[in-house]
Design a protein around this motif. Structure first.
Motif, PDB file in Angstrom:
ATOM      1  N   ARG A 160       0.835  -1.202   0.000  1.00  0.00           N
ATOM      2  CA  ARG A 160       0.000   0.000   0.000  1.00  0.00           C
ATOM      3  C   ARG A 160       0.867   1.248   0.000  1.00  0.00           C
ATOM      4  O   ARG A 160       0.525   2.269  -0.577  1.00  0.00           O
ATOM      5  CB  ARG A 160      -0.940  -0.009   1.218  1.00  0.00           C
TER       6      ARG A 160
ATOM      7  N   LYS B  81      -1.904   2.510  -5.178  1.00  0.00           N
ATOM      8  CA  LYS B  81      -2.421   2.433  -3.813  1.00  0.00           C
ATOM      9  C   LYS B  81      -2.014   3.648  -2.995  1.00  0.00           C
ATOM     10  O   LYS B  81      -2.768   4.130  -2.163  1.00  0.00           O
ATOM     11  CB  LYS B  81      -1.922   1.168  -3.122  1.00  0.00           C
TER      12      LYS B  81
ATOM     13  N   LEU C  24      -1.581   6.629  -4.015  1.00  0.00           N
ATOM     14  CA  LEU C  24      -2.427   7.764  -4.390  1.00  0.00           C
ATOM     15  C   LEU C  24      -3.820   7.623  -3.790  1.00  0.00           C
ATOM     16  O   LEU C  24      -4.415   8.584  -3.315  1.00  0.00           O
ATOM     17  CB  LEU C  24      -2.529   7.861  -5.919  1.00  0.00           C
ATOM     18  N   LEU C  25      -4.336   6.405  -3.806  1.00  0.00           N
ATOM     19  CA  LEU C  25      -5.702   6.188  -3.332  1.00  0.00           C
ATOM     20  C   LEU C  25      -5.825   6.242  -1.823  1.00  0.00           C
ATOM     21  O   LEU C  25      -6.860   6.625  -1.296  1.00  0.00           O
ATOM     22  CB  LEU C  25      -6.213   4.816  -3.791  1.00  0.00           C
TER      23      LEU C  25
ATOM     24  N   TRP D  17      -5.964   8.128   5.433  1.00  0.00           N
ATOM     25  CA  TRP D  17      -5.682   7.669   6.791  1.00  0.00           C
ATOM     26  C   TRP D  17      -6.665   6.581   7.210  1.00  0.00           C
ATOM     27  O   TRP D  17      -6.351   5.726   8.034  1.00  0.00           O
ATOM     28  CB  TRP D  17      -5.700   8.857   7.759  1.00  0.00           C
TER      29      TRP D  17
ATOM     30  N   ASP E   3      -7.601   4.068   5.466  1.00  0.00           N
ATOM     31  CA  ASP E   3      -7.082   2.755   5.087  1.00  0.00           C
ATOM     32  C   ASP E   3      -6.077   2.264   6.118  1.00  0.00           C
ATOM     33  O   ASP E   3      -6.059   1.095   6.489  1.00  0.00           O
ATOM     34  CB  ASP E   3      -6.397   2.832   3.718  1.00  0.00           C
TER      35      ASP E   3
ATOM     36  N   ARG F  78     -13.717   1.835   6.654  1.00  0.00           N
ATOM     37  CA  ARG F  78     -13.712   1.028   5.448  1.00  0.00           C
ATOM     38  C   ARG F  78     -14.049  -0.434   5.727  1.00  0.00           C
ATOM     39  O   ARG F  78     -14.445  -1.179   4.841  1.00  0.00           O
ATOM     40  CB  ARG F  78     -12.316   1.098   4.833  1.00  0.00           C
TER      41      ARG F  78
ATOM     42  N   HIS G 190     -17.009  -2.612   4.633  1.00  0.00           N
ATOM     43  CA  HIS G 190     -17.136  -3.343   3.366  1.00  0.00           C
ATOM     44  C   HIS G 190     -17.490  -4.794   3.621  1.00  0.00           C
ATOM     45  O   HIS G 190     -18.053  -5.458   2.756  1.00  0.00           O
ATOM     46  CB  HIS G 190     -15.842  -3.254   2.530  1.00  0.00           C
TER      47      HIS G 190
ATOM     48  N   SER H 262     -19.184   2.738  -0.080  1.00  0.00           N
ATOM     49  CA  SER H 262     -18.911   2.175   1.247  1.00  0.00           C
ATOM     50  C   SER H 262     -18.001   0.971   1.174  1.00  0.00           C
ATOM     51  O   SER H 262     -17.340   0.633   2.148  1.00  0.00           O
ATOM     52  CB  SER H 262     -20.209   1.727   1.918  1.00  0.00           C
ATOM     53  N   SER H 263     -18.024   0.295   0.025  1.00  0.00           N
ATOM     54  CA  SER H 263     -17.304  -0.967  -0.066  1.00  0.00           C
ATOM     55  C   SER H 263     -15.875  -0.835  -0.566  1.00  0.00           C
ATOM     56  O   SER H 263     -15.071  -1.736  -0.367  1.00  0.00           O
ATOM     57  CB  SER H 263     -18.052  -1.934  -0.992  1.00  0.00           C
TER      58      SER H 263
ATOM     59  N   HIS I  74      -9.868   0.609  -1.586  1.00  0.00           N
ATOM     60  CA  HIS I  74      -8.663   1.179  -2.196  1.00  0.00           C
ATOM     61  C   HIS I  74      -7.641   0.102  -2.524  1.00  0.00           C
ATOM     62  O   HIS I  74      -6.465   0.230  -2.197  1.00  0.00           O
ATOM     63  CB  HIS I  74      -8.035   2.234  -1.282  1.00  0.00           C
TER      64      HIS I  74
ATOM     65  N   HIS J  54     -10.356   6.558  -8.530  1.00  0.00           N
ATOM     66  CA  HIS J  54      -9.798   7.865  -8.208  1.00  0.00           C
ATOM     67  C   HIS J  54     -10.508   8.967  -8.976  1.00  0.00           C
ATOM     68  O   HIS J  54     -10.625  10.104  -8.507  1.00  0.00           O
ATOM     69  CB  HIS J  54      -8.298   7.882  -8.527  1.00  0.00           C
TER      70      HIS J  54
END
Lengths: 369, 221, 427
Positions: free
Chosen positions: B135, B141, B143-144, B147, B149, B196, B199, C26-27, C30, C53
């Protein structure tokens, strides 16, 4: 009363040979996890020991600790200890009663001020001025405060003295506290303290701690709950002979199923072995005959604080100890209400945006190009 | 103070757990309402006679979809699976955990030998570390990632790590490690709906919607 | 840009929110797998082209407005609002670097339909004046002239007369009660007149009646590409109005990708009702003819050839086997690209990218993916069924000095039609 003869002299008197005495010292050394090279030091110290005074205070207790101590599996050795110390005050064991008993205590305190040992069993009630347990009209707190003042060290024997024990269990109607708590809060003077918990403690654990003190004149290495590491360093789980079954996933589900008969792990029947520190799995009870797990019942965790309030004895260790159902249903209801409110707001926001929609025309587009 | 760490352990096993479950249930229900409450407009176009696939099918099939396969994604797929399966094994196949669930729900299931779960925990921890490194180093990753994550990673890592340390009596005395383990799991539960990690629930809806959108057009997605 | 402009974007974003979108946002964890499926990322290595993105502003907006935690964060200043500057910056990602091909939606592990969300985000982009100039131009022409490329009826009529002359068949306009109403894309009219001729000859052989509406012949829907449902609706309504007026049974979408998406799938939802007629892609109709024996061909193409699947037709449209079955009639040396069918790679020019001059360099870079597919396969001919794909493929092949002819499938079929004997005027 303490007299001037050394232990070795007294032993000769009783017909115990030097060889018997050395065997005891070797056994003590190994129990304390000391090397064989320590044996001569133990022999010399014990041999010269002049029977220090020990004042045993019994407060809110059931006398189980005394019963344990006197369940000598080697009567000769235990009574050796009693001959090696001068037990100047003990409700159950002393011959004197009433005023005579209290006078014996006061005299020992005066004569051996600064060098006597205080052993405490039972918890100290604090509520309502401590009136729930008194001796000769004196509250436990007062007597302890008075006695600890001239003590060289204090040994809290049993779970009640170490942590508060059964009286301390919810709702603790007498306001029972442990010796350590009283020292920490300043109610009594602080002195070197050893906790020897257990409900009751194993006999040789008590005698082993005393032997260490007599030998070295110092407190043995203690853990963060002030328990001697040599006896309380491992958990039951880590030394349990049934551990292999735990690891394999073989459990007794009831007390008389096949698993129980095969001697499988008692975790699912509420055994608190994993979180309990004591010597039961190695030293065992009744002269090494057995210990609760070996006899088919899970460990109660009796040498740990608040074991009475740590969930039921038959409740599995990893089960939650508070009821969950109501809270979960309530939380779901609140969540649904909050969620419905947010959802309603979301829909309103979207619908309002849709209603307020301004048609995009090419004129609009042209404006931006 | 005598019993300090035991008090922590007792709190974690008792009120702490109740609190964590309450926040967890509250959070999940709230989030499901706020997500699903928006609804979906009916599709007025004519669906294909032969629909092919479905929302339900996609819920399953997307777990076995490796259509973008190259050395980098292969690592992601494999480590991703190792991590997820390892995590589920550690949570659901360890006897003390199963007994916990039995205490809450009233039923359980057979577990794996503890040393085996211990080995799986090690592999899972390693997989998580690999994922973290990826990551931070992979340009996409990096870029995406937000915090959130890293928080999700930490919330998941701590119970695994503390459980491992507790089992092996490392770092601090066992009652303390056990208390920390339980508390870290409770933290994970309580914060799950708001991160997150949600999910875990919403992916079923996402996959279902995806499958439905595509299947009516005759494509199994 | 003024406050009012960004507010238009916000309003548009609010309008498109639904449970699927909320579930998708929500899912997402990343993981970045969507990037690996997107040719704009794979051919440039630019992580900004990661599909999810491209949706970052929309995601943040959803969270701030539609979730409790998001609202709290916004109130506490922990989440910044979606601003003009951000949308200006995102124009490249949403329009230049996305052809709405749908490949990302097929691979996302949690099942996100990223493509659908890009379509939604464009609503806000276009409403706030953040659409690319080229697309604005095309859309304006589509609405005001009737064709994004400025093709007017006389041009089509001229082409029709040319077809009539060379085939001896009639190209009927405004024939009420015909079974099929044909739509045409401007790209076909301008660049691929063979299509109209092919259609005339095939329908003649099949004995099916057809017509073209002089009021609504344009298939291309720039509204879909620029992302404005209002404009898309206007354009679709013209077709629907004409089809209802002429009382046809089926409207045929020609060899154009987004036209199919617009009329077949989005249309009824745009106008708010189901159609009283059917909509089919020309390949669907031809395959029906084939299946009922109405399509008679002779001879086989000997060249080694493959089919480029137009994304909107195959992956996003569900017309998967028909091209293959049809090719089976006339191609004896047909091979598939490694990623074909619903996992095909986009040509790079869909979704409005080809109308967007800003995106030219990127579009040609994206073609490299198709190039590597073709290099691996070593074919002599490339067949496809979308005029926009066709233009992109031809341009890409030329720029890369690859001498592979690109052929439309309908045109190829027509070349193999069994001759009817006498020339007669068609129905």
């Amino acid at each position: 009363m303490a007299d001037e003869k050394t232990l070795e002299q007294r032993l000769r008197q009783q017909g115990i040979s030097r060889r018997g005495f050395m065997k005891f010292c070797a056994a003590t050394a190994s129990m304390l996890a000391l090397p064989q090279s320590a044996v001569p030091a133990i022999a010399e110290a014990l041999g010269k020991a002049k029977r220090p005074s020990v004042i045993w205070l019994s407060f809110q207790e059931c006398t189980g600790c005394t019963e344990s101590l006197t369940r000598a599996h080697l009567p000769t050795i235990e009574s050796l200890i009693f001959d090696a110390i001068s037990l100047d005050y003990h409700h159950t064991l002393q011959a004197a009663a009433g005023q005579a008993a209290e006078q014996a205590r006061e005299q020992a305190m005066k004569q051996f001020h600064g060098s006597y040992l205080v052993a405490v069993d039972g918890s100290v009630p604090m509520k309502d001025g401590g009136l729930y347990s008194t001796i000769a009209g004196v509250s436990n707190l007062e007597m302890l405060r008075e006695t600890v003042e001239g003590a060289a060290a204090v040994i809290a024997i049993g779970t009640c003295a170490s942590y508060g024990g059964l009286p301390h269990a919810s709702p603790n109607p007498t306001g029972a506290v442990s010796v350590e708590e009283l020292m920490a809060s300043g109610e009594i003077e602080t002195r070197p303290l050893i906790n020897v918990p257990g409900c009751p403690p194993i006999p040789v654990v008590i005698s082993g701690v005393l032997a260490h003190y007599l030998t070295f004149g110092a407190i043995p290495e203690l853990d963060q709950l002030k328990r001697p590491k040599s006896f309380y360093g491992d958990s039951i789980h880590d030394r349990c002979y049934r551990r292999t079954f735990y690891d394999q996933g073989k459990f007794a589900e009831t007390f008389d199923d096949e698993g129980a008969r095969n001697g499988w792990c008692l975790y699912k029947l509420g055994c608190k072995g994993p979180t309990t520190h004591n010597a039961c799995a190695t030293t065992k009870w009744n002269g090494g005959v057995s210990f609760p797990i070996e006899s088919g019942h899970g460990c109660l965790g009796c040498s740990e604080p608040d074991f009475w309030d740590a969930g039921g004895f038959y409740q599995v260790l990893s089960e939650p100890t508070s009821p969950l159902g109501g809270a979960a249903v309530g939380a779901a209801a609140v969540g649904a209400a909050a969620g419905a409110a947010v959802a309603w707001q979301n829909l309103k926001k979207r619908d309002e945006a849709r209603e307020a929609h301004e048609e995009l025309t090419v004129d609009e587009l042209e404006k931006h190009s | 103070m005598s019993g300090g760490e035991t008090e922590l352990l007792q709190w974690a096993r008792g009120p702490g757990f109740v609190l964590a479950i309450a926040v967890f249930v509250f959070g999940v229900v709230l989030r499901l309402f706020e997500i699903l409450g928006l609804g979906r407009q009916a599709d007025l176009s004519e669906a294909r006679e032969k629909k092919r696939g479905s929302g339900w099918q996609t819920i399953l099939s997307r777990s076995f979809n490796f259509s973008v396969f190259n050395p980098h994604t292969a690592l992601n797929y494999i480590v991703g699976y190792v991590f997820h399966l390892g995590l589920f094994a550690c949570i659901l196949l360890l006897i003390p955990h199963i007994e916990l669930i039995r205490g809450v729900l009233g039923f359980g299931w057979p577990g794996l030998p503890t040393p085996l779960v211990d080995a799986i925990a090690v592999v899972t921890l390693l997989a998580m570390l690999v994922k973290l490194v990826d990551r931070v180093t992979s340009p996409v990753k990096r870029l995406l990632s937000t915090w959130g994550d890293y928080l999700a990673w930490l919330l998941t890592f701590l119970p695994l790590l503390s459980g491992y340390l507790a089992y092996h009596h490392l770092l601090w005395p066992y009652p303390t490690m056990l208390a920390l383990h339980i508390l870290s799991a409770e933290l994970l539960l309580a914060l799950l709906p708001f991160t997150r990690l949600m999910h875990a629930f919403t992916l079923f809806f996402a996959r279902w919607y995806n499958g439905e959108i595509f299947s009516r057009k005759g494509v199994a997605s | 840009m003024s406050r009012a402009q960004i507010e238009k974007a916000h309003q548009a974003f609010r309008e498109v929110m639904d449970a699927p979108t909320a579930s998708f946002f929500s899912s997402c964890v990343h993981c970045g797998l969507c990037a690996e499926a997107c040719l704009f990322y794979t051919e440039t290595g630019d992580p900004r082209y990661t599909p999810i993105h491209k949706l970052k502003p929309l995601r943040r907006f959803w969270e701030q407005e539609f979730t409790l935690l998001g609202r709290l964060k916004k109130r506490l200043g922990l989440s910044r609002p979606v601003t003009d500057d951000e949308l200006v910056e995102w124009r490249e990602l949403v329009y230049n670097a996305c052809s709405l091909c749908g490949r990302c939606s097929m691979v996302c592990p949690v099942g996100n339909d990223i493509t659908g969300m890009i379509r939604k985000m464009r609503e806000g982009m276009v409403a706030s004046g953040n659409a690319p100039e080229g697309l604005i131009g095309a859309t304006t022409r589509a609405v005001t002239i009737g064709s994004p490329m400025g093709v007017k009826l006389p041009a089509l009529q001229a082409q029709a007369r040319h077809v009539e002359k060379s085939t001896g068949l009639s190209v009927p306009f405004d024939r009420e009660g015909a079974e099929y109403m044909m739509l045409m894309s401007s790209m076909e009219i301008i660049n691929y007149p063979e299509y109209l001729e092919a259609v005339a000859r095939i329908f003649e052989q099949a004995g099916k009646s057809w017509t073209i509406s002089s009021e609504a012949f344009e298939a291309t829907n720039s509204g879909i590409q620029i992302g404005s449902s209002d404009i898309a609706r206007e354009l679709v309504s013209r077709v629907v109005g004409a089809a209802e007026k002429l009382k046809v049974k089926t409207v045929i979408s020609p060899e154009c990708g987004h036209a199919y998406t617009a009329i077949r799938w989005e249309g009824p939802n745009l106008i708010g009702r189901a159609y009283p007629f059917k909509v089919k892609h020309i390949l669907e109709v031809l395959d029906e003819f084939r299946a009922s024996g109405l399509l008679q061909t002779e001879g086989m193409e000997k060249a080694r050839m493959t089919f480029h699947d137009p994304c909107q037709l195959v992956r996003r449209g569900g017309v998967i086997e028909q091209p293959r079955k049809l090719l089976g009639m006339v191609a004896e040396n047909f091979v598939e690209m490694e990623d074909h069918g619903t996992m095909n790679w986009c040509c790079g020019a869909g979704g409005g990218v080809s109308a967007n001059e800003e995106a030219e360099a990127l579009r040609l870079k994206a073609f490299q993916r198709k190039k590597s597919q073709l290099d691996a396969l070593q074919v002599d001919t490339l067949v496809t069924a979308c005029a926009n794909c066709r233009i992109q493929l031809e341009e890409g092949l030329e720029k890369n000095h690859m001498a592979i002819p690109v052929v439309g499938l309908t045109e190829m079929l027509a070349e193999h039609l069994v001759e009817q004997g006498e020339e007669g005027s068609g129905e």
